[in-house]
Design an enzyme around this catalytic site. Structure first.
Site, PDB file in Angstrom:
ATOM      1  CG  ASP A  46      -1.908   1.177   1.169  1.00  0.00           C
ATOM      2  OD1 ASP A  46      -1.552   2.233   0.605  1.00  0.00           O
ATOM      3  OD2 ASP A  46      -3.029   1.043   1.664  1.00  0.00           O
ATOM      4  CG  HIS A  47       1.143   4.301  -3.125  1.00  0.00           C
ATOM      5  ND1 HIS A  47       0.030   3.854  -3.800  1.00  0.00           N
ATOM      6  CD2 HIS A  47       0.976   5.634  -2.978  1.00  0.00           C
ATOM      7  CE1 HIS A  47      -0.772   4.875  -4.043  1.00  0.00           C
ATOM      8  NE2 HIS A  47      -0.228   5.957  -3.558  1.00  0.00           N
ATOM      9  CG  HIS A 106      -4.702   4.434  -0.331  1.00  0.00           C
ATOM     10  ND1 HIS A 106      -3.668   3.524  -0.406  1.00  0.00           N
ATOM     11  CD2 HIS A 106      -4.895   4.863  -1.597  1.00  0.00           C
ATOM     12  CE1 HIS A 106      -3.262   3.407  -1.650  1.00  0.00           C
ATOM     13  NE2 HIS A 106      -3.984   4.211  -2.395  1.00  0.00           N
TER      14      HIS A 106
END
Length: 489
Positions: free
Chosen positions: A176-177, A239
């Site tokens: 999950d960047h 996110h």
């Protein structure tokens, strides 16, 4: 959890794709420029495109020229990166090409191997199983998977099961960047590196928490992909829920993968379900119509898509973490496209003082303290406090709210703004899974989100319109105001 050795080979599937050109290759260049890559690391690109090594090197050079500021480019770093490169065309549905890829991996590796699946999720399982079938997925290999892992719980389980046939869980790094962003890691530092906050970090002292991820863009040519997912699946499931976990989790025993992820999963399992009985009161779905973004007229979602759609481009929720620390504290989550500003922020509003010693007008000036943690567009932390308004006033002290502002651009003026993948690549190459997502987290998040989607379907809830350039439908405002709160704009 066994600690892996640094990788000697990074193999990127989808190495000619959009994510690779925008984020992955520039991140590797920056790590090369700062001499953070292991000396013996080779980088093998693979995709369907029939390129040779030189063609791939040209693509990498073009990507870096396009994405890295001229002031940060230098020929030595670029040459150093290009020297590490190799390329092999392969397609998951062509076994001979996968066999050739596996042989190339074995020839290039000089230790551990990190695979990065920068492809559509439907290819994760087949690619991993093909690598295993050709002897390239055994001990000393690990794999990074991009989100989304599926589009609901059932498909997430299917993908996870499929990958698990080749790689055991501790060798799977789900990206999950957002977890690679400096601001997110700063939230962890703020909570657990300062004695000031942790004693106040609970329902006795906190009134509400707001998490906002706002985008000013529309679907930008991704209409068909986006229409199949929507804001709930595309942004909230990963996110926003990851940010909620980091705000709400108990202090882990130490900053390591197992301890941090054990605390995050407890939060997800403590989330009060929002199902068929609750969706009408606890959630709002919206879809943007024509409006203005940054003063420019923009079309509505249906116009961009070329057809009418029931997909939401905005979602707002009132969530509760039903545990000892957070009982009764609402977590307001919202995300959407074509909002007034591009911003990702967490706002923690503390409770009001129990009694005001300042009478008259001053009592009405009193505002609760708030802590703002902004992740983008710029990273900053701001603490809202009450202070005396300068000047003389016959009616006594006047108070006003002031912000104690930690601006990272000023404080760390010489530090370069990093791409999130720099941190994620560095950790994955070195075998540190702390900032990656574990299988049970992914599936618990889907379970919670699926109940909301099911509730919407059962109740026939369709997205409410909101003009582009506004903060979503009016019902999103009512969601907070019904409970005496208001969104921080």
């Amino acid at each position: 959890m066994t600690h892996a050795a640094p990788a000697s080979l990074l193999t990127i599937f989808g190495a000619t794709g959009d994510l690779a050109r925008r984020m992955l290759l520039p991140s590797l260049y920056s790590l090369q420029a700062e001499q953070l890559l292991p000396a013996n690391l080779r980088i093998l690109g693979t995709a369907r495109s029939e390129l040779d090594r030189e063609g791939f090197a040209n693509l990498v050079s073009a990507s870096i020229a396009d994405r890295i500021a001229a002031a940060e480019r230098n020929d030595a770093a670029l040459r150093g990166l290009l020297d590490r490169l190799d390329y092999a065309a392969a397609s998951v549905d062509d076994d001979a090409s996968m066999a050739a890829l596996a042989s190339k991996v074995q020839a290039l590796r000089d230790g551990d191997v990190l695979y990065h699946m920068s492809t559509a999720p439907k290819f994760y399982g087949p690619a991993c199983q093909s690598l295993a079938a050709h002897g390239a997925a055994g001990a000393g290999t690990r794999v990074m998977l991009e989100k989304p892992i599926g589009k609901d719980l059932a498909s997430a389980i299917a993908i996870n099961d499929s990958v698990a046939m080749a790689f055991d869980e501790e060798r799977i790094y789900r990206v999950d960047h957002y977890l690679g962003k400096e601001g997110v890691q700063n939230l962890i530092a703020l909570r657990f590196g300062n004695a000031l906050f942790e004693p106040l970090w609970n329902a006795r002292h906190i009134e509400q928490v707001q998490i906002t991820v706002g985008e000013t863009v529309g679907v930008e040519g991704r209409g068909d992909y986006y229409d199949d997912s929507g804001a709930l699946r595309d942004m909230l499931q990963n996110h926003l829920l990851q940010l909620l976990c980091l705000v709400a989790m108990e202090p882990p025993a130490k900053f390591d993968p197992t301890a941090v992820r054990n605390e995050k999963i407890k939060v997800l399992r403590s989330l009060r379900p929002i199902g068929r009985e609750q969706v009408a009161h606890e959630s709002v779905a919206g879809q943007y119509t024509a409006g203005a973004s940054d003063g420019v007229a923009v079309p509505g979602y249906a116009d961009e898509l070329g057809r009418s759609s029931r997909t939401e481009t905005f979602v707002a929720l009132r969530a509760h973490v039903d545990n000892w620390r957070w009982s009764g504290v609402p977590f307001y989550l919202r995300t959407g496209k074509r909002l007034p500003s591009r911003s990702t922020e967490i706002y923690i509003q503390f409770r009001k003082v129990p009694y005001s010693i300042f009478g008259g007008r001053t009592a009405s000036d009193m505002q609760p303290n708030g802590l703002l943690i902004r992740l983008q567009p710029e990273e900053r932390i701001e603490l809202d406090l009450m202070a005396k308004t300068p000047g003389l006033d016959r009616s006594g002290l006047r108070l006003s709210q002031v912000g104690l502002d930690l601006d990272f651009h000023e404080e760390f003026a010489n530090a370069r703004k990093r791409i999130a993948y720099e941190r994620l690549y560095l950790d994955a190459i070195e075998g540190n899974g702390t900032l990656f997502v574990r299988r049970d987290e992914t599936e618990a998040a889907w379970q919670w989100v699926d109940a909301i989607a099911d509730g919407w379907r059962a109740a026939g809830i369709t997205p409410r319109p909101y003009p582009a350039g506004t903060w979503g439908p009016g019902a999103a405002v009512s969601l907070t105001e019904r409970h005496g709160h208001g969104w921080r704009e």
